[in-house]
Design a protein around this motif. Structure first.
Motif, PDB file in Angstrom:
ATOM      1  N   TYR A 250       0.936  -1.218  -0.043  1.00 23.12           N
ATOM      2  CA  TYR A 250      -0.102  -0.121  -0.009  1.00 23.12           C
ATOM      3  C   TYR A 250       0.966   1.366   0.077  1.00 23.12           C
ATOM      4  CZ  TYR A 250      -3.815   3.258   1.363  1.00 23.12           C
ATOM      5  OH  TYR A 250      -4.715   4.183   1.193  1.00 23.12           O
TER       6      TYR A 250
ATOM      7  N   GLY B  43      -1.312   4.093  -2.198  1.00 23.99           N
ATOM      8  CA  GLY B  43      -2.395   3.872  -2.035  1.00 23.99           C
ATOM      9  C   GLY B  43      -3.514   4.008  -3.174  1.00 23.99           C
TER      10      GLY B  43
ATOM     11  N   PHE C 103      -3.254  -0.688  -6.358  1.00 20.65           N
ATOM     12  CA  PHE C 103      -2.865  -1.637  -5.119  1.00 20.65           C
ATOM     13  C   PHE C 103      -4.142  -2.441  -4.992  1.00 20.65           C
ATOM     14  CE2 PHE C 103      -4.406  -2.252  -0.618  1.00 20.65           C
ATOM     15  CZ  PHE C 103      -3.318  -2.918  -0.243  1.00 20.65           C
ATOM     16  N   TRP C 104      -5.276  -2.331  -5.329  1.00 23.48           N
ATOM     17  CA  TRP C 104      -6.569  -3.092  -5.007  1.00 23.48           C
ATOM     18  C   TRP C 104      -6.529  -4.237  -5.772  1.00 23.48           C
ATOM     19  CZ3 TRP C 104      -7.997  -2.242  -0.226  1.00 23.48           C
ATOM     20  CH2 TRP C 104      -7.926  -0.884   0.288  1.00 23.48           C
TER      21      TRP C 104
END
Length: 295
Positions: free
Chosen positions: A221, A226, A230-231
């Motif tokens: 992260y 962020g 990243f997700w």
């Protein structure tokens, strides 16, 4: 020693589980040369890692499940010579990539031999072996790959963002490495090796994995600031995480569930998820429109 037994002890398919480090470095390389990338991939995964596996198998002489081998065949001196031949081939071919790469290969090879050679046998020191193996298969290999792919100088290869990425790779290994030992307690006890998993205990091994994996996610992260890309990582790891949590629940109630086949399924799902993520990252980084949207 039969050719089939020799091949099994090289454990070439196990390189798949270490491939995410290479793919991460490739995805973060500014303009990797295709020829260098293929050479580095083959040298590390078809020569360096199998040489390490063969050398360790020769000295360990495992009779129970080890690595991806549920029933390892007996070993003889052929495996020892094969390990050295692969190491020498890696060093010779590494010259084409560059002398710094050869230096990295040499250091890695020496450390991997110290892991199981009777005169040193890092494996019998649980914390030291856990840290050293994770560091060299993680951060060290990431920096080595970045340097080799991009012909960086040493100063360029140890810039803060590269070291952060390497540290995250190490955290991943710190999480998964004891899991790969969790079914070997009897075999390790027979040889007198107090591995990290034996030190932690079966339940402690799982708790340690949760803590290190959580730190790894926090590291990713931070590395990706962020941003939406990243997700994609937790999405790719979701099957592995789901399996791990279910397995953790079974093991907590019955430690005999910490067996070879479950550990291999866990390792396969984790490796598959990471490989998919870094392949996606590689293509995203070379697709300007996607890069803009996600990064």
């Amino acid at each position: 020693m039969s050719p089939r037994a020799l091949w099994l002890h090289l454990r070439v398919p196990f390189s798949f589980f270490l491939l995410p480090v290479f793919l991460f470095a490739l995805s973060e390389s500014p303009a990797p040369d295709a020829g260098r990338a293929v050479a580095v991939l083959l040298i590390i995964h078809l020569l360096l890692y199998p040489a390490s596996n063969a050398y360790n198998s020769y000295f360990d002489k495992d009779e129970g499940s080890i690595g991806i081998l549920e029933n390892p065949p007996p070993v003889d001196k052929t495996l020892y010579y094969a390990a050295w031949a692969l190491d020498l081939a890696a060093l010779a071919l590494g010259i084409w990539v560059g002398w710094p790469f050869v230096g990295y290969l040499l250091v890695y090879g020496l450390i991997s031999k110290a892991y199981s050679h009777p005169s040193v046998r890092l494996k019998k020191y649980p914390i030291a072996s856990w840290l050293i193996v994770s560091l060299f298969q993680g951060a060290f290999t990431f920096v080595m790959t970045m340097q080799a792919l991009n012909a960086f100088s040493f100063a360029e290869a140890v810039r803060p963002h590269i070291l952060l990425a390497g540290a995250v790779c190490t955290l991943n290994l710190l999480a998964i490495y004891p899991i790969t030992q969790v079914y070997q307690h009897d075999e390790d006890a027979r040889r007198g090796d107090l591995t990290m998993s034996r030190l932690l205990g079966i339940r402690g091994t799982f708790v340690s994995a949760v803590v290190c994996f959580g730190l790894s996610l926090a590291g990713f992260y931070t590395y990706f600031h962020g941003k939406p890309v990243f997700w994609l990582l937790p999405a790719c790891l979701l099957p592995g995480v789901a399996f791990f949590l279910l397995w953790f629940r079974r093991v907590w109630g019955d430690t005999s569930q910490a067996n070879f086949r479950s550990a291999m399924r866990m390792t396969l799902l984790a490796g598959l998820g990471l490989n998919i993520f870094f392949l996606m990252l590689f293509f995203l980084n070379f697709s300007e429109s996607a890069k803009t949207a996600l990064r």
